[in-house]
Design a protein around this motif. Structure first.
Motif, short mmCIF file in Angstrom:
data_model
loop_
_atom_site.label_atom_id
_atom_site.label_comp_id
_atom_site.label_asym_id
_atom_site.label_seq_id
_atom_site.Cartn_x
_atom_site.Cartn_y
_atom_site.Cartn_z
N GLY A 139 1.61 -27.62 -19.12
CA GLY A 139 1.03 -26.71 -17.87
C GLY A 139 1.26 -27.41 -16.54
O GLY A 139 2.52 -27.54 -16.15
N ASN A 140 0.27 -27.80 -15.86
CA ASN A 140 0.38 -28.52 -14.35
C ASN A 140 0.24 -30.03 -14.74
O ASN A 140 0.35 -30.81 -13.75
CB ASN A 140 -0.69 -28.22 -13.78
N PHE A 141 0.49 -30.36 -15.95
CA PHE A 141 0.46 -31.76 -16.21
C PHE A 141 1.98 -32.36 -16.81
O PHE A 141 2.48 -31.76 -17.75
CB PHE A 141 -0.58 -32.35 -17.30
N ARG A 142 2.35 -33.59 -16.16
CA ARG A 142 3.61 -33.83 -16.63
C ARG A 142 3.49 -35.52 -17.21
O ARG A 142 2.79 -36.11 -16.24
CB ARG A 142 4.72 -33.92 -15.55
N TYR B 299 -0.59 -34.84 -12.43
CA TYR B 299 -1.48 -33.70 -12.51
C TYR B 299 -1.29 -33.20 -11.41
O TYR B 299 -1.83 -33.61 -10.13
CB TYR B 299 -2.82 -34.00 -13.23
N LYS B 300 -0.81 -31.72 -11.21
CA LYS B 300 -1.04 -31.00 -10.08
C LYS B 300 -2.23 -30.28 -10.13
O LYS B 300 -2.34 -28.99 -10.99
CB LYS B 300 0.02 -29.88 -10.18
N ALA B 301 -3.42 -30.75 -9.83
CA ALA B 301 -4.85 -29.95 -9.94
C ALA B 301 -4.82 -28.86 -9.14
O ALA B 301 -5.43 -27.84 -9.64
CB ALA B 301 -5.67 -30.96 -9.24
N LYS B 302 -4.14 -28.95 -7.97
CA LYS B 302 -4.08 -27.44 -7.22
C LYS B 302 -2.81 -27.49 -6.46
O LYS B 302 -2.17 -28.59 -6.64
CB LYS B 302 -5.35 -27.65 -5.75
N PRO B 303 -2.02 -26.30 -6.05
CA PRO B 303 -0.87 -26.50 -5.46
C PRO B 303 -0.67 -27.52 -4.53
O PRO B 303 0.35 -27.87 -4.13
CB PRO B 303 -0.75 -24.98 -4.73
N ASN B 304 -1.89 -27.99 -3.52
CA ASN B 304 -1.78 -28.84 -2.52
C ASN B 304 -2.46 -30.30 -2.87
O ASN B 304 -2.59 -31.19 -2.17
CB ASN B 304 -2.43 -28.22 -1.18
N PHE B 305 -2.74 -30.28 -4.41
CA PHE B 305 -3.31 -31.65 -4.70
C PHE B 305 -2.81 -32.09 -5.85
O PHE B 305 -2.86 -31.60 -6.91
CB PHE B 305 -4.86 -31.59 -4.82
N THR B 306 -2.13 -33.44 -5.84
CA THR B 306 -1.65 -34.10 -7.25
C THR B 306 -2.08 -35.36 -7.43
O THR B 306 -2.36 -36.31 -6.31
CB THR B 306 -0.07 -34.13 -6.94
N ILE B 307 -2.30 -35.81 -8.53
CA ILE B 307 -2.87 -36.99 -8.76
C ILE B 307 -1.67 -37.47 -9.98
O ILE B 307 -1.20 -36.86 -10.55
CB ILE B 307 -4.17 -36.72 -9.82
N LEU C 177 -3.52 -45.57 -9.78
CA LEU C 177 -3.95 -44.26 -9.70
C LEU C 177 -3.90 -43.89 -8.20
O LEU C 177 -4.43 -44.58 -7.10
CB LEU C 177 -5.52 -44.52 -10.04
N GLY C 178 -3.57 -42.88 -7.80
CA GLY C 178 -3.66 -42.16 -6.59
C GLY C 178 -3.26 -40.62 -6.54
O GLY C 178 -3.10 -40.00 -7.43
N PHE C 179 -3.39 -40.13 -5.26
CA PHE C 179 -3.21 -38.88 -4.98
C PHE C 179 -2.40 -38.51 -3.74
O PHE C 179 -2.35 -39.26 -2.73
CB PHE C 179 -4.74 -38.06 -5.07
N ASP D 184 4.78 -35.22 -3.90
CA ASP D 184 3.66 -35.01 -4.81
C ASP D 184 3.23 -36.80 -5.05
O ASP D 184 2.48 -36.89 -6.07
CB ASP D 184 4.19 -34.56 -6.12
N ILE D 185 3.95 -37.38 -4.51
CA ILE D 185 4.06 -38.99 -4.79
C ILE D 185 3.02 -39.76 -3.97
O ILE D 185 3.22 -39.54 -2.65
CB ILE D 185 5.36 -39.52 -4.92
N PRO D 186 1.90 -40.60 -4.36
CA PRO D 186 1.09 -41.05 -3.42
C PRO D 186 1.90 -42.50 -2.72
O PRO D 186 1.22 -43.16 -1.95
CB PRO D 186 -0.06 -41.43 -4.39
N ASN D 187 2.78 -42.94 -3.57
CA ASN D 187 3.52 -44.38 -2.88
C ASN D 187 4.15 -44.00 -1.69
O ASN D 187 4.70 -42.80 -1.56
CB ASN D 187 4.29 -44.68 -4.07
N ARG D 188 4.48 -45.04 -0.92
CA ARG D 188 5.25 -44.77 0.24
C ARG D 188 6.61 -45.15 -0.29
O ARG D 188 6.98 -46.29 -0.72
CB ARG D 188 4.93 -45.77 1.49
N ILE D 189 7.23 -44.31 -0.04
CA ILE D 189 9.02 -44.26 -0.67
C ILE D 189 9.76 -44.02 0.72
O ILE D 189 9.72 -43.03 1.36
CB ILE D 189 9.20 -43.56 -1.63
N ILE D 190 10.91 -44.78 0.95
CA ILE D 190 11.86 -44.41 1.98
C ILE D 190 13.31 -44.20 1.05
O ILE D 190 13.37 -44.76 0.16
CB ILE D 190 12.17 -45.39 3.03
#
Length: 803
Positions: free
Chosen positions: A441-444, A494-502, A540-542, A114-120
């Protein structure tokens, strides 16, 4: 009769106990529930309970069993074999999981997908397999972080064209960066003991929303092992004993840790001792790297002597000790109290790149001595965590940490009787409140506040080695200076859809610098540095999965670095041909970053990863020519030197590409590769462009891995691209003594590669051995910007016992 019945009952109880199997995580030692156990035809199936225990009584002793869990590699054995292993099975976490949990982005557990950043993430098992000498080597072994070294006792990471005080170090959630983190290479990462690390997470790109100042190029989070509670009323006692040897510097390392736990409290104690001798370089490479001569002092007289073994880098060896003590108290399922004490201390260690600087005529060496005094670090850390449904939060963390840093520098010119020493001590206080709200709900929502206070003590003295006369000298920093920061942040997922997180966030930080300059030794044109400045940063990312096997991420973020005591108040730090003076008129520098990433999983066999990024830095704090009391040159240390100071005098842009490949051919064979390409340019106010100093050359690796349940092997190649003379930063072009010379006699960084082999064999479930041969072809090379030459052919042997 009663005796007979009792004996039968006793034997039945013992047999029942002997059929119980406890399933544990191989890295953490924690129990694993919901592990499925079945025979080959799946006619018999059992499941581990909450305590990780499986009732194996339905299976025969010699029946072949398979243990399977979604997040772990499959394990095969028999009841008979497991009994010989003490009724315990250790499962290894899978290398690639889409549902992997990380903590670095919000300080709370989040799904990596769910994270837009690059993490190792580098786990304890990978660390044990690569067997690094220091935590700097741990990062370098990942193949994704470039590390510069000025001496053996060091390692300065470079990430996306940034380094030193533009990267942030964190240990168990506490920032390690302090008020005197400098723009020059920083060695503090070696204070972190790799034997105690449970997991390391590296965020690529700005992380200022959560971590504040300095998090411009990236964040390196080191999470150390936690004490483990007993799962029942019995006392849990377990631990590890390790030994490691490396031939290239005759390393001897010993480590031991022990965990003692009850159901509501536990303790972990760890100790590691390292002894490193002088480092030997390889035999195939530029002759200019050889240490042909060195300075020896006999009866107070310096003499230049020939080195009988030019491949030996004299002097580079040092010792180090690391201690850690942790306590965990968990009175119920809602509250955790974690207490930790960490201590690290090195012996004196030479700054090798200064000891090989030639004199102006090239016939001798400038320095007789140049060494860092013991690098000491202490941290006391208390973290209180509450889980549950609060009025304004579902999770609460209260953190209070105190750190103490000590470092010193001593240098003496060839045949000069005066040894100059500067000593610094920093006391740092960190207070954090971090909260998590999952009720919407879908917002943390994640939010919190942070306060940091640093006090700097600095003094200097000159010692005449002939007379032992000691006199006061100028300090490196204004003694008694302070740096402090107060900040608040909010971060949302925010999980706008099961496959899309902002994900988005904001942070405001305010920074104060207070320093008073002592004019005992120098006539400063100012008396104080009184800085008060604020910075607003955001992100801001998705993360989007258009298909289950395809992930696309897009992220925009800003980062900042506020001037610290090193920027504002460094007092006459000598560099070759120049001298750096204080400058109290500084402002923060800001970075603006955009990146896009893609990951494709093809049938769980091929995993392709790619990231492209661009970072723009404005009001960059850089060292540039300066006027001091109206003059541009002054005599310092007996040499006419160009005056410089840290200034908001440049812009910079960095862009690059990061690629990764993982191929799983079958259960035994796999391939992996990493490639990082970085380009960076600094732009002066007049439009002049020069290469960025911390833009690493193209680097990467390629691994061929074979494994079964007991043996793991890795044949791999590391490689670095060339940096030509015209592509070297201006500050690097003047350091001919650490670079090779091209056909025009100009310095450049040659390309290089090494062929390496690692292996780990589980002799038993408790006893493991490692054997590695690095730089098999014995290449002689320097990593970019490094003063010390890299290790030559190196045999590494290790043994570890878990009890």
């Amino acid at each position: 009769m009663y005796k007979f019945l009792f004996a039968v009952f006793f034997l039945m109880t013992m047999f029942s106990y002997a059929q119980e199997i406890t399933v544990l995580d191989a890295d953490s030692g924690e129990v694993i529930s919901n592990v499925a156990v079945f025979n080959r035809d799946k006619s018999k199936i059992a499941l581990s309970n909450f305590d990780g225990v499986i009732d194996g009584s339905i299976f025969t002793d010699k029946e072949r069993l398979i243990l399977r869990h979604l997040g772990y590699e499959e394990y095969k054995s028999t009841i008979q074999q497991i009994r010989r292993q003490g009724q315990k099975v250790y499962l290894i976490m899978k290398a690639q999981q889409l549902d992997e949990v990380v903590m670095s982005v919000s300080k709370w557990e989040q799904q990596k997908r769910d994270i837009p950043n690059r993490i190792i993430s580098i786990d304890a098992r990978s660390i044990a397999f690569s067997s690094p000498q220091t935590s700097a080597d741990l990062l370098q072994n990942s193949g994704k972080v470039f590390v510069q070294k000025s001496q053996l006792g060091g390692g300065s990471p470079m990430i996306r064209g940034f380094a030193t005080n533009r990267l942030l170090l964190s240990v168990d959630g506490v920032r390690m960066n302090n008020a005197i983190f400098r723009g020059g290479n920083i060695q503090n990462v070696i204070s972190i003991d790799p034997f105690t690390i449970k997991n390391t997470e590296v965020i690529f790109g700005p992380g200022s929303v959560i971590y504040g100042s300095d998090a411009i190029g990236g964040v390196m989070n080191f999470y150390t092992k936690k004490p483990i509670l007993s799962q029942n009323d019995t006392l849990l006692v377990h631990g590890n004993v390790n030994y490691r040897f490396a031939s290239v510097n005759m390393e001897n390392t010993v480590h031991a840790d022990v965990n003692i736990g009850k159901k509501d409290w536990s303790s972990m104690t760890s100790i590691t001792y390292n002894n490193f001798q002088d480092l030997r370089m390889g035999s195939h490479g530029p002759d200019s790297y050889l240490r042909n001569t060195y300075v020896r002092t006999v009866n107070g007289v310096d003499e230049l002597v020939n080195n009988d073994s030019p491949a030996k880098q004299i002097p580079t060896g040092y010792d180090q000790i690391n201690l850690m003590q942790k306590f965990l108290y968990k009175p119920n399922s809602k509250w955790d109290l974690n207490l930790g004490a960490y201590y690290s201390e090195t012996s004196d260690y030479s700054r090798y790149d200064r000891l090989i600087r030639p004199t102006s005529d090239g016939l001798g060496l400038r320095s007789a001595e140049w060494y860092y005094g013991p690098q000491k670090w202490f941290m006391g850390n208390a973290q209180l965590q509450k889980k549950g449904n609060g009025k304004f939060y579902d999770g609460l963390k209260l953190g209070l940490a105190y750190q103490h840093f000590e470092e010193s520098r001593s240098n003496r010119d060839f045949q000069d009787a005066v040894l100059n020493t500067t000593m610094e001590k920093v006391d740092a206080l960190n207070m954090n409140i971090d909260l998590e709200n999952k009720k919407m709900g879908n917002f943390r929502l994640y939010y919190g506040t942070e306060y940091i206070y640093n006090k700097v003590r600095s003094n200097g003295f000159d010692l005449n080695i002939d007379t032992d006369n000691k006199t006061d000298a100028a300090s490196r920093y204004p003694d008694g200076s302070a740096w402090q920061s107060l900040a608040g942040y909010v971060n949302g997922e925010y999980k706008a859809k099961p496959n899309f997180t902002i994900m988005t966030g904001l942070r405001y930080s305010h920074v104060w610098v207070d320093a008073v300059f002592d004019d005992t030794f120098y006539d400063f044109p100012f008396e104080t540095a009184d800085l008060s400045t604020g910075a607003l940063t955001g992100s801001l990312g998705f993360s989007w999965f258009p298909r289950a096997n395809l992930q696309i991420t897009l992220n925009g973020s800003t980062g900042f670095r506020a001037p610290n005591i090193d920027d504002v108040g460094k007092i006459f730090d000598s560099e070759p041909g120049s001298v750096v003076v204080p400058n109290p008129d500084l402002e923060p520098e800001y970075a603006y970053n955009a990146e896009i990433g893609i990951q494709r999983n093809i049938n769980d066999k091929f995993i392709l990863k790619g990231t492209a990024y661009y970072t723009y830095l404005v009001d960059a704090l850089v060292r540039r020519d300066f006027s001091y009391n109206g003059v541009s040159e002054i005599e310092y240390g007996g040499e006419l030197s160009n005056v410089q100071a840290i200034q908001n005098a440049a812009k910079a842009y960095v862009y690059g590409f990061e690629f990764g490949l993982e191929v799983y051919l079958n259960e035994q064979w796999s391939l992996s590769s990493n490639l990082t390409i970085t380009e960076g340019v600094e732009e002066e106010d007049d439009g002049t462009e020069t290469p960025a100093r911390h833009a690493a050359p193209t680097f990467g690796d390629f691994h061929i891995v074979w494994k079964n349940q007991r043996l793991r092997t890795d044949l791999f190649v590391n490689y670095n691209g060339e940096i030509e003379y015209n592509d070297l930063a201006m500050s690097e072009q003047s350091k001919e003594y650490i670079y090779a010379l091209d056909e025009n006699g100009d310095p450049y960084a040659p390309s290089w590669y090494t062929v390496n082999f690692r292996s780990q064999y589980d002799i038993t479930n408790r006893l493991k051995a490692t054997a590695s041969l690095e730089n098999i072809t014995d290449q002689r090379y320097r990593t970019y910007s490094s003063g010390i030459v890299a290790p030559g052919q190196n045999l590494i042997l290790g043994i570890g016992y878990h009890f």
